[in-house]
Design an enzyme around this catalytic site. Structure first.
Site, short mmCIF file in Angstrom:
data_model
loop_
_atom_site.label_atom_id
_atom_site.label_comp_id
_atom_site.label_asym_id
_atom_site.label_seq_id
_atom_site.Cartn_x
_atom_site.Cartn_y
_atom_site.Cartn_z
N ASP A 47 -17.71 -20.43 7.67
CA ASP A 47 -18.56 -19.58 7.55
C ASP A 47 -19.67 -19.44 8.79
O ASP A 47 -20.27 -20.43 8.68
CB ASP A 47 -19.24 -19.31 6.19
CG ASP A 47 -20.06 -17.99 5.85
OD1 ASP A 47 -20.26 -17.32 6.74
OD2 ASP A 47 -20.10 -17.48 4.64
N PHE A 67 -15.39 -15.02 18.23
CA PHE A 67 -15.03 -13.94 18.08
C PHE A 67 -14.93 -13.43 16.60
O PHE A 67 -14.27 -12.41 16.13
CB PHE A 67 -13.31 -13.95 18.34
CG PHE A 67 -13.02 -13.71 20.07
CD1 PHE A 67 -13.18 -14.80 20.90
CD2 PHE A 67 -12.77 -12.52 20.60
CE1 PHE A 67 -13.10 -14.51 22.18
CE2 PHE A 67 -12.60 -12.31 21.97
CZ PHE A 67 -12.67 -13.28 22.44
N SER A 108 -19.26 -6.22 23.81
CA SER A 108 -18.25 -4.90 23.76
C SER A 108 -18.91 -3.96 24.44
O SER A 108 -20.09 -3.86 24.99
CB SER A 108 -18.65 -4.52 22.24
OG SER A 108 -18.51 -3.15 21.89
N ASN A 109 -18.09 -3.08 24.78
CA ASN A 109 -18.32 -1.99 25.51
C ASN A 109 -19.59 -1.09 24.90
O ASN A 109 -20.23 -0.44 25.55
CB ASN A 109 -17.03 -0.93 25.72
CG ASN A 109 -16.88 0.06 24.60
OD1 ASN A 109 -17.28 0.92 24.17
ND2 ASN A 109 -15.88 -0.92 23.79
N TYR A 133 -24.69 -1.91 16.08
CA TYR A 133 -23.63 -2.66 16.62
C TYR A 133 -23.67 -3.31 18.11
O TYR A 133 -23.91 -4.24 18.45
CB TYR A 133 -22.33 -1.89 16.27
CG TYR A 133 -20.98 -2.71 16.84
CD1 TYR A 133 -20.51 -3.83 16.48
CD2 TYR A 133 -20.42 -2.21 17.89
CE1 TYR A 133 -19.44 -4.43 16.99
CE2 TYR A 133 -19.25 -2.93 18.60
CZ TYR A 133 -18.92 -3.83 17.88
OH TYR A 133 -17.70 -4.71 18.43
N LYS A 137 -24.89 -6.78 20.18
CA LYS A 137 -24.03 -7.45 21.25
C LYS A 137 -25.11 -7.80 22.43
O LYS A 137 -25.12 -8.72 23.03
CB LYS A 137 -22.92 -6.57 21.93
CG LYS A 137 -21.79 -6.26 20.62
CD LYS A 137 -21.24 -7.46 20.41
CE LYS A 137 -19.85 -7.15 19.38
NZ LYS A 137 -19.33 -8.55 19.02
N ARG A 173 -9.46 8.36 25.25
CA ARG A 173 -10.61 7.43 25.50
C ARG A 173 -10.21 6.07 25.83
O ARG A 173 -10.82 5.45 26.80
CB ARG A 173 -11.74 7.42 24.32
CG ARG A 173 -12.79 6.42 24.63
CD ARG A 173 -13.95 6.43 23.42
NE ARG A 173 -14.73 5.28 23.58
CZ ARG A 173 -14.65 4.32 23.05
NH1 ARG A 173 -13.61 4.31 22.11
NH2 ARG A 173 -15.39 3.41 23.05
N1 LIG Z 1 -11.01 -4.96 18.80
C1 LIG Z 1 -11.87 -4.38 19.61
O1 LIG Z 1 -11.30 -3.30 19.97
C2 LIG Z 1 -12.81 -5.03 20.18
C3 LIG Z 1 -13.53 -5.87 19.58
N2 LIG Z 1 -14.80 -6.45 19.94
C4 LIG Z 1 -15.35 -7.73 19.38
O2 LIG Z 1 -14.37 -8.88 19.07
C5 LIG Z 1 -14.57 -9.52 18.22
C6 LIG Z 1 -13.52 -9.41 17.26
O3 LIG Z 1 -13.06 -8.22 17.03
P1 LIG Z 1 -11.70 -8.06 16.17
O4 LIG Z 1 -10.68 -8.98 16.12
O5 LIG Z 1 -11.09 -6.37 16.59
O6 LIG Z 1 -12.44 -7.91 14.66
P2 LIG Z 1 -11.85 -8.28 13.28
O7 LIG Z 1 -12.76 -7.80 12.16
O8 LIG Z 1 -10.49 -7.94 13.16
O9 LIG Z 1 -11.96 -10.12 13.36
C7 LIG Z 1 -13.17 -10.72 12.96
C8 LIG Z 1 -12.96 -11.89 12.24
O10 LIG Z 1 -14.05 -12.50 11.80
C9 LIG Z 1 -14.21 -13.11 10.63
N3 LIG Z 1 -15.15 -13.16 9.81
C10 LIG Z 1 -16.14 -12.33 9.16
N4 LIG Z 1 -17.11 -12.66 8.71
C11 LIG Z 1 -16.99 -14.06 9.03
C12 LIG Z 1 -18.00 -14.90 8.72
N5 LIG Z 1 -19.10 -14.70 8.02
N6 LIG Z 1 -17.89 -16.23 9.10
C13 LIG Z 1 -16.54 -16.35 10.10
N7 LIG Z 1 -15.82 -15.49 10.10
C14 LIG Z 1 -15.91 -14.37 9.75
C15 LIG Z 1 -13.16 -11.99 9.72
O11 LIG Z 1 -12.22 -12.70 8.73
C16 LIG Z 1 -12.16 -11.43 10.97
O12 LIG Z 1 -10.94 -12.50 10.94
C17 LIG Z 1 -15.84 -9.04 17.54
O13 LIG Z 1 -16.94 -9.39 17.73
C18 LIG Z 1 -15.98 -7.63 18.01
O14 LIG Z 1 -17.08 -7.14 17.81
C19 LIG Z 1 -15.42 -5.92 20.98
C20 LIG Z 1 -14.87 -4.90 21.55
C21 LIG Z 1 -13.66 -4.24 21.11
O1 LIG Z 2 -15.08 1.18 21.49
C1 LIG Z 2 -13.71 0.75 20.84
O2 LIG Z 2 -12.91 1.41 20.84
C2 LIG Z 2 -13.88 -0.71 20.04
O3 LIG Z 2 -15.17 -1.12 20.29
C3 LIG Z 2 -15.62 -2.25 19.46
O4 LIG Z 2 -16.65 -2.84 20.09
C4 LIG Z 2 -15.16 -2.40 18.16
O5 LIG Z 2 -15.06 -3.70 17.59
C5 LIG Z 2 -13.58 -1.94 17.89
O6 LIG Z 2 -13.55 -1.69 16.66
C6 LIG Z 2 -13.74 -0.50 18.74
O7 LIG Z 2 -12.58 0.14 18.40
#
Ligand SMILES: NC(=O)C1=CN([C@@H]2O[C@H](COP(=O)(O)OP(=O)(O)OC[C@H]3O[C@@H](n4cnc5c(N)ncnc54)[C@H](O)[C@@H]3O)[C@@H](O)[C@H]2O)C=CC1
Ligand SMILES: O=C(O)[C@H]1OC(=O)[C@H](O)[C@@H](O)[C@@H]1O
Length: 258
Positions: A47, A67, A108-109, A133, A137, A173
């Site tokens: 955690d 991540f 993030s973007n 959010y 970042k 987008r």
């Molecule tokens: N998927 C996307 O398009 C984008 C993602 N990001 C960033 O990349 C990272 C990963 O994104 P995703 O994989 O899409 O998100 P996600 O929500 O699928 O994964 C995040 C993970 O963090 C874990 N988590 C939540 N609370 C926690 C805690 N207290 N301690 C430890 N782990 C915990 C969750 O269980 C989950 O597996 C994030 O920081 C997100 O902001 C940035 C830009 C775009």
């Molecule tokens: O801008 C976007 O498309 C992405 O950007 C992020 O930072 C978020 O984590 C993701 O959930 C969005 O989908």
């Protein structure tokens, strides 16, 4: 000796793909951690609030890939500050104490999401977060900058565009910010392997999209990143086969409308 990595958020959309991709590289020793333990997948429990656990997991680690993310939904004092920002602080402190060399952070973007569509921006341009959010970042990028400038750790912040989890762009987008699975893995490997003297780097993480908002061509020379995929081609194919593509005209790069 194999480089030891810690992936936080390894059960998440990006974390899962990274964990598999980095395992397939065959040259890393990997600890995969998430608040959701998954014994079958080899993901241990962690955690981000738990400093003692973070100290344990960062021991002997060369590079942390951060991540993990608590979905914040605009809860500024709670999930944004007390969750993600303070969690990053605890993780970076533990990493520094244990002599970790580098942290690669999933920024993030949305850290610059309030630039307008059509504006060409450089990674050195000022922050323009489009939400709490995005703001969180920016804070965490700067936390990395502080530790890097203090000479404590190398810090790289990937401003990820759009990684939907099924390896295909879904919207107009996305044509400007999408990153494919294999490019995400490639880019992360480039960050891990970048020369040790590189103490701080912000970068946009996208594929080689024809219509990218950001010029990322220089990353090839800087860290060896040569993306292979292009959202424009895939969106074209998707439209031909009638696959759903969201038409989303937005005012701002982060996706908001005026
Ligand atoms: N998927 C996307 O398009 C984008 C993602 N990001 C960033 O990349 C990272 C990963 O994104 P995703 O994989 O899409 O998100 P996600 O929500 O699928 O994964 C995040 C993970 O963090 C874990 N988590 C939540 N609370 C926690 C805690 N207290 N301690 C430890 N782990 C915990 C969750 O269980 C989950 O597996 C994030 O920081 C997100 O902001 C940035 C830009 C775009
Ligand atoms: O801008 C976007 O498309 C992405 O950007 C992020 O930072 C978020 O984590 C993701 O959930 C969005 O989908």
């Amino acid at each position: 000796m194999a480089r030891k990595l810690l992936i936080t958020g390894a059960a998440g959309t990006i974390g899962k793909v990274l964990y598999e991709g980095l395992k397939a590289e065959g040259k890393y020793e990997i600890i995969a951690a998430d608040v959701k333990r998954d014994e079958e997948a080899g993901i241990v429990e962690m955690d981000i609030h738990d400093a003692a656990r973070l100290a344990e997991l960062t021991r002997g680690v060369d590079t942390v890939l951060h991540f993990a993310w608590i979905k914040d939904k605009g809860d500024f004092l709670g999930k944004v500050l007390s969750g993600n920002v303070s969690g990053a602080y605890k993780l970076y402190e533990a990493a520094v104490k244990n002599g970790v060399k580098r942290i690669v952070f999933a920024s993030s973007n949305h850290a610059t999401g309030f630039y307008k569509v059509g504006e060409s921006i450089d990674v050195e341009d000022p922050y323009r977060p489009d939400s709490f959010y995005g703001l969180s970042k920016c804070y965490i990028e700067l936390l990395g900058r502080l530790y890097a400038d203090q000479g404590k750790i190398s810090s790289m912040n990937i401003r990820i565009g759009n990684f939907p989890g099924d390896d295909r762009p879904h919207s107009e987008r996305a044509a400007h910010i999408w990153i494919s699975d294999r490019d995400m893995i490639r880019l992360t490997v480039c960050c891990i392997e970048a020369r040790p003297e590189m103490s701080y780097l912000n970068l946009y993480g996208t594929s080689a999209n024809t219509d990218n908002y950001y010029d990322i061509g220089y990353l090839e020379e800087q860290i060896g990143y040569k993306p292979q995929d292009n959202a424009a081609e895939l969106l074209e194919q998707a439209k031909k086969i009638g696959f759903w593509v969201k038409q989303d005209e937005t005012t701002f790069q982060g996706g908001q409308k005026e």
